[in-house]
Scaffold this motif. Structure first.
Motif, PDB file in Angstrom:
ATOM      1  N   ARG A  47      29.781  40.869   5.069  1.00  0.00           N
ATOM      2  CA  ARG A  47      28.803  40.684   3.876  1.00  0.00           C
ATOM      3  C   ARG A  47      29.896  40.166   2.725  1.00  0.00           C
ATOM      4  N   LEU A  48      30.909  40.909   2.850  1.00  0.00           N
ATOM      5  CA  LEU A  48      31.937  40.946   1.409  1.00  0.00           C
ATOM      6  C   LEU A  48      32.655  39.700   1.727  1.00  0.00           C
ATOM      7  N   LEU A  49      33.391  39.633   2.895  1.00  0.00           N
ATOM      8  CA  LEU A  49      34.094  38.446   3.618  1.00  0.00           C
ATOM      9  C   LEU A  49      33.229  37.056   3.046  1.00  0.00           C
ATOM     10  N   THR A  50      32.001  37.129   3.489  1.00  0.00           N
ATOM     11  CA  THR A  50      31.387  35.894   3.291  1.00  0.00           C
ATOM     12  C   THR A  50      31.256  35.502   1.465  1.00  0.00           C
ATOM     13  N   LEU A  51      30.950  36.598   0.816  1.00  0.00           N
ATOM     14  CA  LEU A  51      31.054  36.425  -0.705  1.00  0.00           C
ATOM     15  C   LEU A  51      32.424  35.960  -1.118  1.00  0.00           C
ATOM     16  N   LEU A  52      33.464  36.471  -0.561  1.00  0.00           N
ATOM     17  CA  LEU A  52      34.881  36.220  -0.963  1.00  0.00           C
ATOM     18  C   LEU A  52      35.230  34.747  -0.472  1.00  0.00           C
ATOM     19  N   ALA A  53      34.779  34.418   0.561  1.00  0.00           N
ATOM     20  CA  ALA A  53      34.920  33.092   1.231  1.00  0.00           C
ATOM     21  C   ALA A  53      34.598  31.983   0.196  1.00  0.00           C
ATOM     22  N   ALA A  54      33.302  32.329  -0.504  1.00  0.00           N
ATOM     23  CA  ALA A  54      32.776  31.172  -1.440  1.00  0.00           C
ATOM     24  C   ALA A  54      33.567  31.142  -2.672  1.00  0.00           C
ATOM     25  N   ARG A  60      34.321  44.903  -9.711  1.00  0.00           N
ATOM     26  CA  ARG A  60      32.829  45.066 -10.410  1.00  0.00           C
ATOM     27  C   ARG A  60      31.860  44.238 -10.030  1.00  0.00           C
ATOM     28  N   GLN A  61      32.184  43.018 -10.121  1.00  0.00           N
ATOM     29  CA  GLN A  61      30.957  42.038  -9.782  1.00  0.00           C
ATOM     30  C   GLN A  61      30.550  42.178  -8.372  1.00  0.00           C
ATOM     31  N   ILE A  62      31.504  42.320  -7.378  1.00  0.00           N
ATOM     32  CA  ILE A  62      31.107  42.512  -5.892  1.00  0.00           C
ATOM     33  C   ILE A  62      30.145  43.774  -5.970  1.00  0.00           C
ATOM     34  N   ALA A  63      30.752  44.760  -6.450  1.00  0.00           N
ATOM     35  CA  ALA A  63      29.786  45.966  -6.331  1.00  0.00           C
ATOM     36  C   ALA A  63      28.432  45.709  -6.834  1.00  0.00           C
ATOM     37  N   GLN A  64      28.153  44.854  -7.970  1.00  0.00           N
ATOM     38  CA  GLN A  64      26.984  44.773  -8.299  1.00  0.00           C
ATOM     39  C   GLN A  64      26.268  43.897  -7.359  1.00  0.00           C
ATOM     40  N   ARG A  65      26.740  42.861  -6.850  1.00  0.00           N
ATOM     41  CA  ARG A  65      26.073  41.945  -5.940  1.00  0.00           C
ATOM     42  C   ARG A  65      25.645  42.626  -4.783  1.00  0.00           C
ATOM     43  N   LEU A  66      26.504  43.583  -4.092  1.00  0.00           N
ATOM     44  CA  LEU A  66      26.227  44.390  -2.961  1.00  0.00           C
ATOM     45  C   LEU A  66      25.553  45.600  -3.325  1.00  0.00           C
ATOM     46  N   LYS A  67      25.196  45.592  -4.569  1.00  0.00           N
ATOM     47  CA  LYS A  67      24.658  47.066  -5.003  1.00  0.00           C
ATOM     48  C   LYS A  67      25.021  48.267  -4.514  1.00  0.00           C
ATOM     49  N   CYS A  68      26.421  48.292  -4.667  1.00  0.00           N
ATOM     50  CA  CYS A  68      27.104  49.736  -4.274  1.00  0.00           C
ATOM     51  C   CYS A  68      28.173  50.075  -5.416  1.00  0.00           C
ATOM     52  N   GLU A  69      28.865  51.227  -5.023  1.00  0.00           N
ATOM     53  CA  GLU A  69      29.738  51.964  -6.062  1.00  0.00           C
ATOM     54  C   GLU A  69      31.019  50.955  -5.884  1.00  0.00           C
ATOM     55  N   PRO A  70      31.600  50.824  -6.836  1.00  0.00           N
ATOM     56  CA  PRO A  70      33.032  50.244  -6.865  1.00  0.00           C
ATOM     57  C   PRO A  70      34.123  50.773  -5.890  1.00  0.00           C
ATOM     58  N   SER A  71      34.080  52.047  -5.763  1.00  0.00           N
ATOM     59  CA  SER A  71      34.889  52.717  -4.772  1.00  0.00           C
ATOM     60  C   SER A  71      34.590  52.511  -3.341  1.00  0.00           C
ATOM     61  N   ASN A  72      33.488  52.038  -3.112  1.00  0.00           N
ATOM     62  CA  ASN A  72      33.053  51.419  -1.801  1.00  0.00           C
ATOM     63  C   ASN A  72      33.649  50.137  -1.697  1.00  0.00           C
ATOM     64  N   VAL A  73      33.773  49.262  -2.662  1.00  0.00           N
ATOM     65  CA  VAL A  73      34.023  47.930  -2.434  1.00  0.00           C
ATOM     66  C   VAL A  73      35.647  48.113  -2.311  1.00  0.00           C
ATOM     67  N   THR A  74      36.202  48.871  -3.047  1.00  0.00           N
ATOM     68  CA  THR A  74      37.904  49.255  -2.806  1.00  0.00           C
ATOM     69  C   THR A  74      38.086  49.390  -1.333  1.00  0.00           C
ATOM     70  N   GLY A  75      37.536  50.355  -0.686  1.00  0.00           N
ATOM     71  CA  GLY A  75      37.577  50.703   0.789  1.00  0.00           C
ATOM     72  C   GLY A  75      37.427  49.551   1.462  1.00  0.00           C
ATOM     73  N   ILE A  76      36.103  48.584   1.307  1.00  0.00           N
ATOM     74  CA  ILE A  76      35.952  47.433   2.134  1.00  0.00           C
ATOM     75  C   ILE A  76      37.263  46.472   1.972  1.00  0.00           C
ATOM     76  N   VAL A  77      37.486  46.029   0.971  1.00  0.00           N
ATOM     77  CA  VAL A  77      38.590  45.354   0.363  1.00  0.00           C
ATOM     78  C   VAL A  77      39.749  45.659   1.280  1.00  0.00           C
ATOM     79  N   ASP A  78      40.211  47.106   1.132  1.00  0.00           N
ATOM     80  CA  ASP A  78      41.415  47.621   1.653  1.00  0.00           C
ATOM     81  C   ASP A  78      41.244  47.395   3.175  1.00  0.00           C
ATOM     82  N   ARG A  79      40.092  47.468   4.014  1.00  0.00           N
ATOM     83  CA  ARG A  79      40.036  47.191   5.193  1.00  0.00           C
ATOM     84  C   ARG A  79      40.282  45.772   5.615  1.00  0.00           C
TER      85      ARG A  79
END
Length: 146
Positions: A47-54, A60-79
């Motif tokens: 889901r995150l990769l699909t957002l970033l491909a666009a 912070r904006q990713i966290a808002q769109r995915l409705k999750c904590e920014p720390s979760n987004v950091t981990g997903i982006v790290d992976r």
């Protein structure tokens, strides 16, 4: 009943529609996760990769769109970075802000994933173009802010 008031939850039609939407959403999530796994991604990574491909986005904006904590987004982006699918870069408008962006390999992977989502298109095959247009318009009305 006016169009602005919520339907009676005991109404059998409303109950059936809610059940059907839930069934469709559960099937979509299950099969989306399976399609993501075929690309060695979790559902959240896909889901995150699909957002970033666009477009590149601030964390912070990713966290808002995915409705999750920014720390979760950091981990997903790290992976995603570890797999060469995403990268962090400075925002040209504000160098203090970091953007997450898909790499060329990440954009290609997102496109392959999108192309593999036959399960999402298959149920629509039995609908005419007019029916698909009506469904699209109804869904847009249902999800738009009131």
């Amino acid at each position: 009943m006016s169009s602005g008031s919520p339907p009676d939850p005991t109404d059998p039609l409303t109950a059936e529609v809610v059940d059907l939407v839930g069934t469709f959403a559960a099937r979509y999530d299950r099969e989306y996760d399976a399609a993501a796994a075929a690309h060695h991604l979790t559902g959240a990574q896909a889901r995150l990769l699909t957002l970033l491909a666009a477009e590149p986005l601030p964390m912070r904006q990713i966290a808002q769109r995915l409705k999750c904590e920014p720390s979760n987004v950091t981990g997903i982006v790290d992976r995603l970075e570890a797999q060469g699918l995403a990268e962090r870069r400075a925002d040209p408008a504000d160098r203090r802000v970091k953007l997450a962006a898909a790499t060329p390999v990440g954009r290609a992977t997102a496109e392959h994933l999108r192309a593999s989502l036959d399960f999402a298109r298959e149920p629509l095959a039995c609908l005419s173009e007019a029916d698909r247009t009506t469904l699209r318009d109804l869904l847009r009305r249902m999800i738009s802010p009131h």
